[in-house]
Design an enzyme around this catalytic site. Structure first.
Site, PDB file in Angstrom:
ATOM      1  N   TYR A 188      -9.517 129.106  16.695  1.00 31.90           N
ATOM      2  CA  TYR A 188     -10.610 129.011  17.768  1.00 31.90           C
ATOM      3  C   TYR A 188     -11.402 127.562  17.286  1.00 31.90           C
ATOM      4  O   TYR A 188     -11.436 127.367  16.395  1.00 31.90           O
ATOM      5  CB  TYR A 188     -11.466 130.169  17.825  1.00 31.90           C
ATOM      6  CG  TYR A 188     -11.115 131.466  18.363  1.00 31.90           C
ATOM      7  CD1 TYR A 188     -10.243 132.204  17.496  1.00 31.90           C
ATOM      8  CD2 TYR A 188     -11.252 132.076  19.508  1.00 31.90           C
ATOM      9  CE1 TYR A 188      -9.766 133.464  17.960  1.00 31.90           C
ATOM     10  CE2 TYR A 188     -10.764 133.114  20.051  1.00 31.90           C
ATOM     11  CZ  TYR A 188      -9.901 133.923  19.243  1.00 31.90           C
ATOM     12  OH  TYR A 188      -9.271 134.885  19.733  1.00 31.90           O
ATOM     13  N   GLU A 189     -11.872 127.000  18.635  1.00 29.98           N
ATOM     14  CA  GLU A 189     -12.409 125.753  18.406  1.00 29.98           C
ATOM     15  C   GLU A 189     -13.624 125.785  17.634  1.00 29.98           C
ATOM     16  O   GLU A 189     -14.132 124.762  17.322  1.00 29.98           O
ATOM     17  CB  GLU A 189     -12.473 124.896  19.831  1.00 29.98           C
ATOM     18  CG  GLU A 189     -13.452 125.692  20.868  1.00 29.98           C
ATOM     19  CD  GLU A 189     -13.300 125.028  22.184  1.00 29.98           C
ATOM     20  OE1 GLU A 189     -12.508 124.086  22.515  1.00 29.98           O
ATOM     21  OE2 GLU A 189     -14.209 125.431  22.854  1.00 29.98           O
ATOM     22  N   SER A 190     -13.988 126.886  17.515  1.00 28.63           N
ATOM     23  CA  SER A 190     -15.459 127.196  16.800  1.00 28.63           C
ATOM     24  C   SER A 190     -15.029 127.062  15.195  1.00 28.63           C
ATOM     25  O   SER A 190     -16.190 126.840  14.345  1.00 28.63           O
ATOM     26  CB  SER A 190     -15.868 128.704  17.073  1.00 28.63           C
ATOM     27  OG  SER A 190     -14.952 129.426  16.600  1.00 28.63           O
ATOM     28  N   GLY A 191     -13.754 126.748  14.629  1.00 27.00           N
ATOM     29  CA  GLY A 191     -13.465 126.487  13.360  1.00 27.00           C
ATOM     30  C   GLY A 191     -12.966 127.825  12.744  1.00 27.00           C
ATOM     31  O   GLY A 191     -12.633 127.789  11.447  1.00 27.00           O
TER      32      GLY A 191
END
Lengths: 303, 254
Positions: B50-53
């Site tokens: 996820y782009e949240s890391g």
């Protein structure tokens, strides 16, 4: 070193000035709603509000008339839909016209990287074929001096002040985060002043016992505020869960201006600070969001 | 089981596209449900990023947002967004990127920024997020969005994320690492792209959907493959996982 601990009212009063470029970072996790509310209560004006994902708290700051310009890469209610306060500002100039400067996430990440590294710009591979560079003249293109290949560039972002919520910090501002980290470290290093808002104040020994978790060193921190539950309805891993119901509810609350204003009157202007906000939510409500106990195994730092 | 919604068909069709072991960049909404469905069926070792890391996520509830706490807990790694965009995405580690949007054109270019004029928007949408760079870097792009003449117009109002750009595939001029759009999954059927003109071509229709329905709900005279397949409807197992485990409150699958 002396203690930097102060109240949120003091920290916002001292470090957020009208016209400042401000960043309250946090990618879903650790978003300091309490600081946004305090900015609204203190009627700060003409802020340039930066953040990858301006969400509910920036929606509220925009609706309260604090923001002159928004610098961002994704402005929505994550998993739910629109930010109606922001849309009213952009589409109808209500309550005031808000200028926008728009990037992609990678573009904003690179701006903070350049800012934190004190380089004038950062290059990255994105934006080609998109209309974004046409609408944002800060996005430019260069050729690599070694390979001749084309890259996009974005300018450094160096806000006047960063407000970063963390799980725990000592009184010098050595701040520890675990779980999703977003771009908080870069935003802090890029900013001229840094305010840390922590769930919990811990002795320096606790920080030193686990130094890998220190995302932001006290070295760059100007103020430390201890304010439990300051991230609600966002969350603090290990402390409380994300209040997903509120994010869904926000769509209804904010759909028309009157509803959003009523919310601000009751939950922002209507409470002097976060303690009263917590009390207003009530212990039962907070209990529902309390985190499960999932401690990590420990490691040996011995040598 | 015959009673299923178009959204459920979309999720199921998207999930079937994922192979075990692939590395997927997951977005919010239906792709999120699709990836988590695939992980419970044919692709237990799907690596969700996820782009949240959060890397290698095994969410035990369906995350409402891409930064939900359940993504960090029990994941393989949590990294900063500097790392997720530079090292994972620009680093070429992503096999499949899921994208949606408000408008898509025949070349797979996506608008998630604005309806109407940029400076005088009719509807201001959230913007790129990570979509622009995912469109450029992921080896393969799968789009999931509902189909109407509005969402698939002749010309989109703004290009947020590039697909093939135009008939001449101007994409190739930019030396993007990713190959570009491979599939578009709508609530009517599934599209691929033609090799020579790089435009959408209808390859599959859902059970009960006629080709003329599809053509009536798109903004141009869309190409149709010679014998479009009929998609296999959702199985009882697929529907059970979606309804009981993934989205019992029906937040994503209204």
């Amino acid at each position: 070193m002396s203690s930097k601990v102060m109240t949120l009212t003091q920290a916002v009063g001292e470090f957020v000035r009208d016209g400042d470029t401000v960043v309250i970072e946090g990618f879903t996790h650790l978003i300091c709603f309490a600081a946004g509310h305090e900015i609204i209560r203190q009627k700060k004006r003409d802020l340039v509000a930066c953040r990858l994902t301006p969400d509910l708290i920036y929606d509220q700051m925009v609706a309260a008339g604090c923001v002159r310009k928004l610098v961002f890469s994704w402005a929505g209610n994550p998993g739910v839909g629109s930010l109606f306060g922001l849309r009213r500002a952009v589409e109808e100039s209500i309550p005031r016209k808000v200028e926008i400067e728009e990037y992609s996430h990678f573009g904003m990440v690179a701006r903070f990287m350049a800012g934190a590294s004190h380089l004038p710009f950062m290059h990255l591979k994105t934006f080609e074929g998109s209309d974004l560079p046409r609408k944002n003249k800060n996005i430019k293109f260069i050729r690599c001096p070694y390979t001749g290949k084309r890259y996009a560039t974005v300018p450094a972002l160096n806000p006047d002040v960063a407000i970063i919520h963390v799980q725990r910090a000592d009184e010098e501002g050595n701040a520890q985060i675990w779980g999703l980290m977003g771009v908080q470290r870069e935003a802090a290093f890029a900013s001229k002043k840094v305010v840390i808002v922590a769930e919990e104040l811990v002795p320096g020994e606790v920080v030193r016992a686990d130094p890998n978790r220190t995302l932001i060193p006290g070295l760059i921190v100007d103020a430390v505020v201890i304010e439990p539950f300051a991230a609600h309805p966002s969350y603090a891993l290990g402390y409380y869960d994300r209040d997903n119901d509120f994010y869904v509810e926000w769509a209804k609350i904010s759909k028309d201006k009157a509803g959003l204003d009523r919310y601000l009157a009751e939950w922002v202007y209507g409470v002097p600070g976060r303690r009263e906000y917590r009390e207003k939510l009530g212990t039962e409500y907070l209990k529902k969001l309390e985190a499960d106990n999932r401690p990590s195994g420990s490691v040996n730092y011995g040598f | 089981m015959e009673n299923y919604t178009p959204s459920e068909m979309m999720v199921v069709r998207a999930a079937r596209e994922l192979k075990n072991g692939e590395v997927v960049f997951v977005g919010i909404g239906l792709p999120n449900v699709a990836c988590n469905l695939a992980r419970r069926l044919q692709a237990p070792e799907l690596v969700l990023i996820y782009e949240s890391g959060a890397v290698g996520c095994v969410p035990d509830r369906l995350p409402l947002s891409i930064g939900d706490p359940c993504l960090a807990t029990d994941s393989i790694s949590v990294c900063s967004m500097v790392e997720v965009f530079n090292y994972y995405l620009q680093g070429g580690l992503i096999d499949v990127g899921f994208l949606g949007g408000a408008q898509v054109d025949r070349f797979g270019n996506i608008n998630s920024t604005v309806i109407g004029d940029y400076d005088r928007p009719k509807v201001r949408l959230p913007g790129s997020g990570g979509a622009c760079e995912i469109a450029i870097h992921a080896k393969k792009i799968i789009m999931v969005l509902k189909q109407s003449p509005k969402s698939f117009p002749e010309k989109i109002d703004f290009v947020t994320s590039p697909g093939f750009i135009d008939e001449a595939n101007s994409r190739s001029r930019f030396e993007f690492p990713g190959k570009g759009p491979s599939l578009i999954i709508t609530d009517f059927g599934v599209y691929g792209f033609t090799k020579n003109t790089h435009e959408m071509i209808l390859q599959e229709v859902y059970p009960g959907v006629a080709v003329r329905d599809v053509k009536a709900n798109i903004g141009w005279d869309v190409k149709v493959s010679r014998r479009p397949k009929t998609t296999v409807p959702p199985t009882d197992e697929e529907l059970r996982i979606i309804r009981q485990d993934l989205d019992p409150a029906r937040i994503h699958l209204r």
